[in-house]
Design an enzyme around this catalytic site. Structure first.
Site, short mmCIF file in Angstrom:
data_model
loop_
_atom_site.label_atom_id
_atom_site.label_comp_id
_atom_site.label_asym_id
_atom_site.label_seq_id
_atom_site.Cartn_x
_atom_site.Cartn_y
_atom_site.Cartn_z
N HIS A 20 2.75 -7.12 4.64
CA HIS A 20 1.39 -6.63 4.88
C HIS A 20 0.97 -6.87 6.33
CE1 HIS A 20 0.12 -5.85 0.65
NE2 HIS A 20 1.12 -6.67 0.41
N GLU A 56 -2.62 0.44 7.70
CA GLU A 56 -1.66 -0.61 7.35
C GLU A 56 -0.42 -0.05 6.67
OE1 GLU A 56 -1.42 -4.70 4.61
OE2 GLU A 56 -3.21 -3.41 4.55
N GLU A 73 1.64 -11.77 5.92
CA GLU A 73 0.69 -10.98 6.72
C GLU A 73 1.17 -11.08 8.17
OE1 GLU A 73 -1.76 -9.12 5.84
OE2 GLU A 73 -2.51 -9.79 3.88
N HIS A 100 0.83 -1.21 0.00
CA HIS A 100 0.00 0.00 0.00
C HIS A 100 0.87 1.26 0.00
CE1 HIS A 100 -3.20 -2.88 0.57
NE2 HIS A 100 -2.49 -3.39 1.56
#
Length: 299
Positions: free
Chosen positions: A200, A147, A263, A132
């Site tokens: 992430h 995030e 993640e 992102h």
């Protein structure tokens, strides 16, 4: 009267030299150390210039000139530039060490990334992909945490650990800017990338869902790397392990290089978030990923 003017002019000239010299680096060709965890190396003296590499805290750089807050050095045989405010002289480093050995009650304690494992990552090129950024905040967690900020700070810490292990490290973004999925993959595909790792943090409507996991797209090498990284994270992180998962994420499916996506916890889970927000968590992530890569590339 003329002598007095001459004397005043000389004093002004000397004071100007003193003031000016306090704001620039020393003589050309002097060696300096990096005083931040990860320092971007750019193609020209500008924050908008391309990032061509990174230096880790404690690395040395020979500086040949200084220009508007930028220091010219060489990186991989090419002229490159770094922000001079993050450089300090080797002499100052020695003075700090002497002060510490003499017993400085006000010394600052910092965390270091250890690189446990049976081998190093010399000559291995890793592309780190902080998920992102910019107009894309990623997942929104408790108390509005985004995030994109956690992935970037984590990537900086992981980059430091990889550099210490001898790897060449590139980031798909080094600040809060938007990078398309296509450009993230292209960044990996156009370089001699040995492994692409996308970082992430997760989110879910139910706060009870927690833990970290590693994703892969194809069986074989991707699966093996994902397994080694997940094992490394399990050995170093304090969060719950959710294991390996297969998924066709764009940055994995379209990537021609060895690639995984991790993640690293749920920012919608109160306990996970409390851990994620600490420097120790990022150090643990760095230790785990380095250990996983060392395991994979030194089999």
């Amino acid at each position: 009267m003329g002598k007095i003017r001459l004397l005043i002019s000389a004093i002004v000239f000397i004071l100007t030299l003193i003031v000016f010299s306090s704001n620039v680096l020393a003589n050309d060709g002097d060696t300096y150390k990096v005083g931040t965890d990860v320092l971007n190396v750019r193609s020209s003296p500008s924050h908008s210039a391309d990032v061509v590499g990174h230096l880790a805290g404690g690395d040395q750089a020979v500086v040949f000139q200084e220009k508007n807050g930028w220091a010219q050095t060489y990186y991989n045989g090419q002229i490159a530039w770094v922000a001079s405010q993050y450089l300090y002289s080797v002499d100052r480093d020695a003075a700090v060490q002497n002060s510490s050995s003499a017993g400085n009650d006000h010394a600052v304690e910092t965390e270091s990334v250890s690189t446990e494992g049976s081998g190093t990552l010399d000559g291995i090129t890793i592309v780190l992909d902080p998920g992102h950024g910019g107009k894309d905040p990623g997942a929104i967690g408790l108390r509005g945490t985004m995030e994109k900020s956690h992935t970037l700070s984590t990537a900086d810490r992981v980059a430091q650990g990889l550099l210490e292990a001898g790897a060449n490290v590139m980031l798909t973004r080094s600040d809060d800017t938007y990078v398309s999925l296509e450009n993230r993959v292209n960044h990996s595909n156009v370089h001699a990338t040995d492994a692409f790792i996308s970082l992430h943090y997760n989110a879910f409507p139910l706060e009870a869902v927690n833990g970290f996991s590693t994703y892969y797209y194809t069986d074989g090498n991707d699966y093996q790397l994902a397994g080694d990284i997940q094992t490394g994270l399990e050995q170093h992180m304090d969060l719950n392990s959710r294991g390996l998962m297969k998924n066709g994420y764009h940055v994995l499916r379209k990537n021609s290089d060895l690639s995984v996506l991790v993640e690293l916890g749920f920012i919608t889970n109160p306990y996970d978030l409390s851990v994620i927000q600490t420097a120790q968590h990022k150090a643990n992530v760095a230790d785990g990923i380095v250990a996983g890569l060392v395991s994979y590339f030194n089999k």
